[in-house]
Scaffold this motif. Structure first.
Motif, PDB file in Angstrom:
ATOM      1  N   PRO A 267      30.096  80.533  17.892  1.00  0.00           N
ATOM      2  CA  PRO A 267      30.495  80.974  19.234  1.00  0.00           C
ATOM      3  C   PRO A 267      31.598  82.027  19.126  1.00  0.00           C
ATOM      4  CG  PRO A 267      30.378  78.579  19.127  1.00  0.00           C
ATOM      5  CD  PRO A 267      30.261  79.065  17.717  1.00  0.00           C
ATOM      6  N   ILE A 268      31.570  83.009  20.006  1.00  0.00           N
ATOM      7  CA  ILE A 268      32.482  84.148  19.823  1.00  0.00           C
ATOM      8  C   ILE A 268      33.944  83.769  20.016  1.00  0.00           C
ATOM      9  CG2 ILE A 268      30.719  85.849  20.431  1.00  0.00           C
ATOM     10  CD1 ILE A 268      32.061  86.110  23.184  1.00  0.00           C
ATOM     11  N   TRP A 269      34.238  82.621  20.665  1.00  0.00           N
ATOM     12  CA  TRP A 269      35.642  82.254  20.811  1.00  0.00           C
ATOM     13  C   TRP A 269      36.281  81.954  19.466  1.00  0.00           C
ATOM     14  CZ3 TRP A 269      38.005  77.809  19.183  1.00  0.00           C
ATOM     15  CH2 TRP A 269      37.192  76.707  18.908  1.00  0.00           C
ATOM     16  N   ARG A 270      35.461  81.668  18.453  1.00  0.00           N
ATOM     17  CA  ARG A 270      36.004  81.372  17.130  1.00  0.00           C
ATOM     18  C   ARG A 270      36.458  82.636  16.407  1.00  0.00           C
ATOM     19  NH1 ARG A 270      35.800  76.297  15.428  1.00  0.00           N
ATOM     20  NH2 ARG A 270      34.456  74.806  16.525  1.00  0.00           N
ATOM     21  N   HIS A 271      36.088  83.802  16.907  1.00  0.00           N
ATOM     22  CA  HIS A 271      36.610  85.039  16.334  1.00  0.00           C
ATOM     23  C   HIS A 271      38.018  85.266  16.882  1.00  0.00           C
ATOM     24  CE1 HIS A 271      32.693  85.784  14.696  1.00  0.00           C
ATOM     25  NE2 HIS A 271      32.132  85.865  15.897  1.00  0.00           N
ATOM     26  N   GLN A 272      38.933  85.577  15.999  1.00  0.00           N
ATOM     27  CA  GLN A 272      40.338  85.617  16.408  1.00  0.00           C
ATOM     28  C   GLN A 272      40.594  86.625  17.520  1.00  0.00           C
ATOM     29  OE1 GLN A 272      43.187  86.750  13.370  1.00  0.00           O
ATOM     30  NE2 GLN A 272      44.741  85.412  14.248  1.00  0.00           N
TER      31      GLN A 272
ATOM     32  N   LEU B 101      35.829  82.288  29.641  1.00  0.00           N
ATOM     33  CA  LEU B 101      35.947  81.083  28.815  1.00  0.00           C
ATOM     34  C   LEU B 101      34.574  80.443  28.602  1.00  0.00           C
ATOM     35  CD1 LEU B 101      37.934  79.126  27.403  1.00  0.00           C
ATOM     36  CD2 LEU B 101      38.042  77.867  29.573  1.00  0.00           C
ATOM     37  N   ALA B 102      33.785  80.364  29.676  1.00  0.00           N
ATOM     38  CA  ALA B 102      32.447  79.782  29.557  1.00  0.00           C
ATOM     39  C   ALA B 102      31.554  80.641  28.660  1.00  0.00           C
ATOM     40  CB  ALA B 102      31.827  79.629  30.941  1.00  0.00           C
ATOM     41  N   TYR B 103      31.613  81.946  28.856  1.00  0.00           N
ATOM     42  CA  TYR B 103      30.759  82.856  28.087  1.00  0.00           C
ATOM     43  C   TYR B 103      31.134  82.835  26.601  1.00  0.00           C
ATOM     44  CZ  TYR B 103      28.161  87.080  26.855  1.00  0.00           C
ATOM     45  OH  TYR B 103      27.285  87.970  26.274  1.00  0.00           O
ATOM     46  N   ALA B 104      32.429  82.733  26.319  1.00  0.00           N
ATOM     47  CA  ALA B 104      32.883  82.739  24.920  1.00  0.00           C
ATOM     48  C   ALA B 104      32.408  81.504  24.166  1.00  0.00           C
ATOM     49  CB  ALA B 104      34.409  82.829  24.869  1.00  0.00           C
ATOM     50  N   GLN B 105      32.103  80.441  24.886  1.00  0.00           N
ATOM     51  CA  GLN B 105      31.591  79.242  24.238  1.00  0.00           C
ATOM     52  C   GLN B 105      30.066  79.250  24.110  1.00  0.00           C
ATOM     53  OE1 GLN B 105      33.819  75.474  25.608  1.00  0.00           O
ATOM     54  NE2 GLN B 105      34.462  77.005  27.122  1.00  0.00           N
ATOM     55  N   GLN B 106      29.405  80.013  24.966  1.00  0.00           N
ATOM     56  CA  GLN B 106      27.943  80.057  24.949  1.00  0.00           C
ATOM     57  C   GLN B 106      27.409  81.147  24.023  1.00  0.00           C
ATOM     58  OE1 GLN B 106      27.170  80.785  29.072  1.00  0.00           O
ATOM     59  NE2 GLN B 106      27.985  78.802  29.735  1.00  0.00           N
ATOM     60  N   ARG B 107      28.062  82.285  24.013  1.00  0.00           N
ATOM     61  CA  ARG B 107      27.577  83.446  23.266  1.00  0.00           C
ATOM     62  C   ARG B 107      27.930  83.295  21.790  1.00  0.00           C
ATOM     63  NH1 ARG B 107      25.282  87.411  21.152  1.00  0.00           N
ATOM     64  NH2 ARG B 107      25.530  89.586  21.825  1.00  0.00           N
ATOM     65  N   GLU B 108      26.980  83.530  20.929  1.00  0.00           N
ATOM     66  CA  GLU B 108      27.220  83.445  19.490  1.00  0.00           C
ATOM     67  C   GLU B 108      27.052  84.807  18.838  1.00  0.00           C
ATOM     68  OE1 GLU B 108      24.912  80.468  17.554  1.00  0.00           O
ATOM     69  OE2 GLU B 108      25.829  78.795  18.667  1.00  0.00           O
ATOM     70  N   SER B 109      27.861  85.027  17.812  1.00  0.00           N
ATOM     71  CA  SER B 109      27.676  86.191  16.942  1.00  0.00           C
ATOM     72  C   SER B 109      28.099  85.792  15.532  1.00  0.00           C
ATOM     73  CB  SER B 109      28.489  87.389  17.438  1.00  0.00           C
ATOM     74  OG  SER B 109      29.867  87.178  17.268  1.00  0.00           O
ATOM     75  N   PHE B 110      27.391  86.300  14.572  1.00  0.00           N
ATOM     76  CA  PHE B 110      27.632  85.957  13.163  1.00  0.00           C
ATOM     77  C   PHE B 110      27.601  84.446  12.939  1.00  0.00           C
ATOM     78  CE2 PHE B 110      29.796  89.952  14.107  1.00  0.00           C
ATOM     79  CZ  PHE B 110      29.161  90.802  13.195  1.00  0.00           C
ATOM     80  N   GLY B 111      26.742  83.770  13.732  1.00  0.00           N
ATOM     81  CA  GLY B 111      26.483  82.360  13.514  1.00  0.00           C
ATOM     82  C   GLY B 111      27.450  81.394  14.145  1.00  0.00           C
TER      83      GLY B 111
ATOM     84  N   LEU C 261      41.666  85.078  25.130  1.00  0.00           N
ATOM     85  CA  LEU C 261      41.666  83.883  25.974  1.00  0.00           C
ATOM     86  C   LEU C 261      43.061  83.281  26.093  1.00  0.00           C
ATOM     87  CD1 LEU C 261      38.375  82.219  24.690  1.00  0.00           C
ATOM     88  CD2 LEU C 261      38.716  83.341  26.907  1.00  0.00           C
ATOM     89  N   ALA C 262      43.778  83.231  24.986  1.00  0.00           N
ATOM     90  CA  ALA C 262      45.128  82.661  25.013  1.00  0.00           C
ATOM     91  C   ALA C 262      46.057  83.486  25.897  1.00  0.00           C
ATOM     92  CB  ALA C 262      45.677  82.589  23.588  1.00  0.00           C
ATOM     93  N   ASP C 263      45.989  84.806  25.771  1.00  0.00           N
ATOM     94  CA  ASP C 263      46.853  85.667  26.575  1.00  0.00           C
ATOM     95  C   ASP C 263      46.478  85.605  28.056  1.00  0.00           C
ATOM     96  OD1 ASP C 263      48.210  86.427  24.314  1.00  0.00           O
ATOM     97  OD2 ASP C 263      47.220  88.381  24.120  1.00  0.00           O
ATOM     98  N   MET C 264      45.191  85.550  28.344  1.00  0.00           N
ATOM     99  CA  MET C 264      44.740  85.468  29.737  1.00  0.00           C
ATOM    100  C   MET C 264      45.259  84.190  30.397  1.00  0.00           C
ATOM    101  SD  MET C 264      40.860  86.666  28.878  1.00  0.00           S
ATOM    102  CE  MET C 264      40.042  86.602  30.467  1.00  0.00           C
ATOM    103  N   ALA C 265      45.098  83.059  29.718  1.00  0.00           N
ATOM    104  CA  ALA C 265      45.531  81.783  30.286  1.00  0.00           C
ATOM    105  C   ALA C 265      47.043  81.740  30.470  1.00  0.00           C
ATOM    106  CB  ALA C 265      45.074  80.637  29.387  1.00  0.00           C
ATOM    107  N   THR C 266      47.774  82.272  29.501  1.00  0.00           N
ATOM    108  CA  THR C 266      49.237  82.273  29.580  1.00  0.00           C
ATOM    109  C   THR C 266      49.717  83.131  30.740  1.00  0.00           C
ATOM    110  OG1 THR C 266      49.405  81.932  27.188  1.00  0.00           O
ATOM    111  CG2 THR C 266      51.346  82.791  28.311  1.00  0.00           C
ATOM    112  N   SER C 267      49.149  84.310  30.893  1.00  0.00           N
ATOM    113  CA  SER C 267      49.563  85.205  31.978  1.00  0.00           C
ATOM    114  C   SER C 267      49.235  84.611  33.345  1.00  0.00           C
ATOM    115  CB  SER C 267      48.886  86.569  31.816  1.00  0.00           C
ATOM    116  OG  SER C 267      49.331  87.219  30.640  1.00  0.00           O
ATOM    117  N   LEU C 268      48.083  83.982  33.467  1.00  0.00           N
ATOM    118  CA  LEU C 268      47.729  83.362  34.741  1.00  0.00           C
ATOM    119  C   LEU C 268      48.674  82.217  35.083  1.00  0.00           C
ATOM    120  CD1 LEU C 268      43.830  83.329  34.518  1.00  0.00           C
ATOM    121  CD2 LEU C 268      45.198  84.516  36.251  1.00  0.00           C
ATOM    122  N   ARG C 269      49.054  81.436  34.073  1.00  0.00           N
ATOM    123  CA  ARG C 269      49.995  80.339  34.318  1.00  0.00           C
ATOM    124  C   ARG C 269      51.333  80.894  34.809  1.00  0.00           C
ATOM    125  NH1 ARG C 269      50.426  74.970  32.379  1.00  0.00           N
ATOM    126  NH2 ARG C 269      48.162  75.096  32.294  1.00  0.00           N
ATOM    127  N   ALA C 270      51.805  81.955  34.168  1.00  0.00           N
ATOM    128  CA  ALA C 270      53.072  82.566  34.578  1.00  0.00           C
ATOM    129  C   ALA C 270      52.974  83.144  35.984  1.00  0.00           C
ATOM    130  CB  ALA C 270      53.464  83.659  33.582  1.00  0.00           C
TER     131      ALA C 270
END
Length: 412
Positions: free
Chosen positions: A299-304, A287-297, A310-319
């Motif tokens: 942060p990479i978290w903005r790429h679907q 999660l931290a890296y996805a906010q720091q690392r940029e590609s195509f101008g 990230l969404a699947d990881m967080a959901t599975s951990l919660r379950a």
């Protein structure tokens, strides 16, 4: 140390059971304030003392003597020891959450107290008064560390096929056999040994006992491992090792299989919590890296593709956390929890493996570098899949209990 917390705790274990609450901020159970304080202290220890040094210790495969010493001082080794014997006697959900925090820092630290805690539980639940007085006070401080010995070189998860024997001889038992994958074997002063005291018993599990072994055994070798560094896993040889008759857990032969199966409910909840810690650490880094690392101008978290990870990881951990705390709550209530513990261990360990892999994907090439922690999570996660009964065995346990409970029995 959290002495003041445990001293303020109510005397009744039932009163300290956590209350389920609305999921908020990652908390799926509401602990009593004194137990939440214990979890917070361990989390602070992990952030301030473990994470800054873990990479160097892990890569050097160095036993974390200083960190273990601090865990002793904090009271980690006495979590499941009754207060009358100097422990904290926390609830099972609190124990699981402390384990998760330790594993979030370094899974090996959670492993260093895992088997010890199962043995403390076995003594608390099944030990004679003399056995409790003899072992539990020193176990609470970590002065005496314990481990359990179940697995054999040719047996794996088939515990009833064990070959280790304890033959009655006067006022002693004479033990012969070999156990393997025994964590902390070189530092444990007490081994809870599962063995056959009556090889002719029918059914076979009626001839199984747990013997409390303090000395006489030989650690023949350390087993090299992909992950789980720093803490030793060993082969242990019992060659005509003598144990007094008073060393039978609970004082009577033939109850060992049932005793250890109950203990493994604690063990599997602990392994599930270890998996949660590894998975949470991998997710936090991703999660931290996805906010720091940029590609195509951007942060990479903005790429679907990355945001989906990230969404699947967080959901599975919660379950996985819900399953683990549910199993812990059932154990705390005194009910049989082998199915719930098996479900938690199965799901949490598979989740940790996938989350670690996805965290590596998010980090790209850096995830494969030993300069980042992600590669450690990826090496540590598989242990929880194969340890404390493989996940294939967990599915068998779950299926048998589904049928038994459908028929109105908890006996399985």
């Amino acid at each position: 140390m959290w002495t003041s917390c445990s001293a303020a705790a109510p005397s009744s274990r039932t009163e300290r059971r956590p209350r389920t609450s609305t999921i908020d901020g990652g908390h799926v159970f509401e602990l009593a304030p004194e137990e939440q304080a214990i979890v917070d202290v361990v989390a602070e220890f992990v952030d301030e003392q473990v994470r800054p040094v873990v990479r160097d210790l892990e890569h050097a495969d160095t036993y974390p003597e200083a960190l273990i010493g601090q865990m002793k001082r904090l009271g980690v080794y006495g979590l499941l020891v009754p207060e009358e014997h100097g422990g904290s006697d926390v609830s099972a959900p609190c124990f699981a959450l402390v384990t998760e925090q330790l594993a979030r820092g370094w899974m090996s630290l959670a492993g260093a107290m895992g088997g010890h805690s199962v043995v403390a539980f076995l003594l608390r639940e099944f030990g004679t008064d003399e056995q409790r007085r003899r072992y539990l006070p020193a176990m609470a401080t970590g002065e005496l560390r314990a481990t359990m010995a179940l697995t054999e070189p040719g047996g794996g998860s088939d515990l009833q096929a064990m070959r280790t024997r304890a033959r009655a001889d006067g006022d002693s038992y004479v033990i012969d056999g070999v156990k393997t994958w025994i964590s902390n074997a070189r530092r444990a002063g007490l081994i809870a040994l599962l063995c056959k005291t009556d090889p002719t018993a029918d059914p076979p599990h009626k001839g199984v006992s747990v013997l409390l072994v303090e000395e006489g055994h030989e650690v023949s070798k350390d087993l090299p491992k992909l992950g789980y560094k720093g803490v030793e896993s060993c082969e242990v040889v019992f060659d005509a090792v003598r144990v007094p008759r008073s060393g039978v857990l609970g004082g009577a032969e033939g109850a060992g299989f049932a005793q250890m199966m109950r203990g493994l409910e604690v063990g599997r909840i602990q392994v599930a919590a270890r998996a949660l810690g590894v998975g949470q650490a991998a997710f936090d880094d991703a999660l931290a890296y996805a906010q720091q690392r940029e590609s195509f101008g951007v942060p990479i978290w903005r790429h679907q593709s990355i945001s989906n990870y990230l969404a699947d990881m967080a959901t599975s951990l919660r379950a996985a956390r819900l399953l683990t705390l549910d199993a812990a709550d059932r154990l705390q209530s005194g009910r049989r929890a082998d199915m719930e513990a098996g479900m938690a261990k199965l799901f949490a360990s598979e989740t940790a493996m996938k989350v670690a892999m996805d965290a590596l994907r998010i980090h790209g090439g850096y995830g494969y570098s030993t300069e980042f922690d992600v590669e450690r999570y990826f090496r540590d996660a598989p242990l929880m899949i194969v340890g404390e009964g493989t996940n294939e065995i967990q599915r068998n346990v779950i299926a048998r209990q589904l049928i038994a409970r459908d028929r109105g029995s908890d006996a399985g």
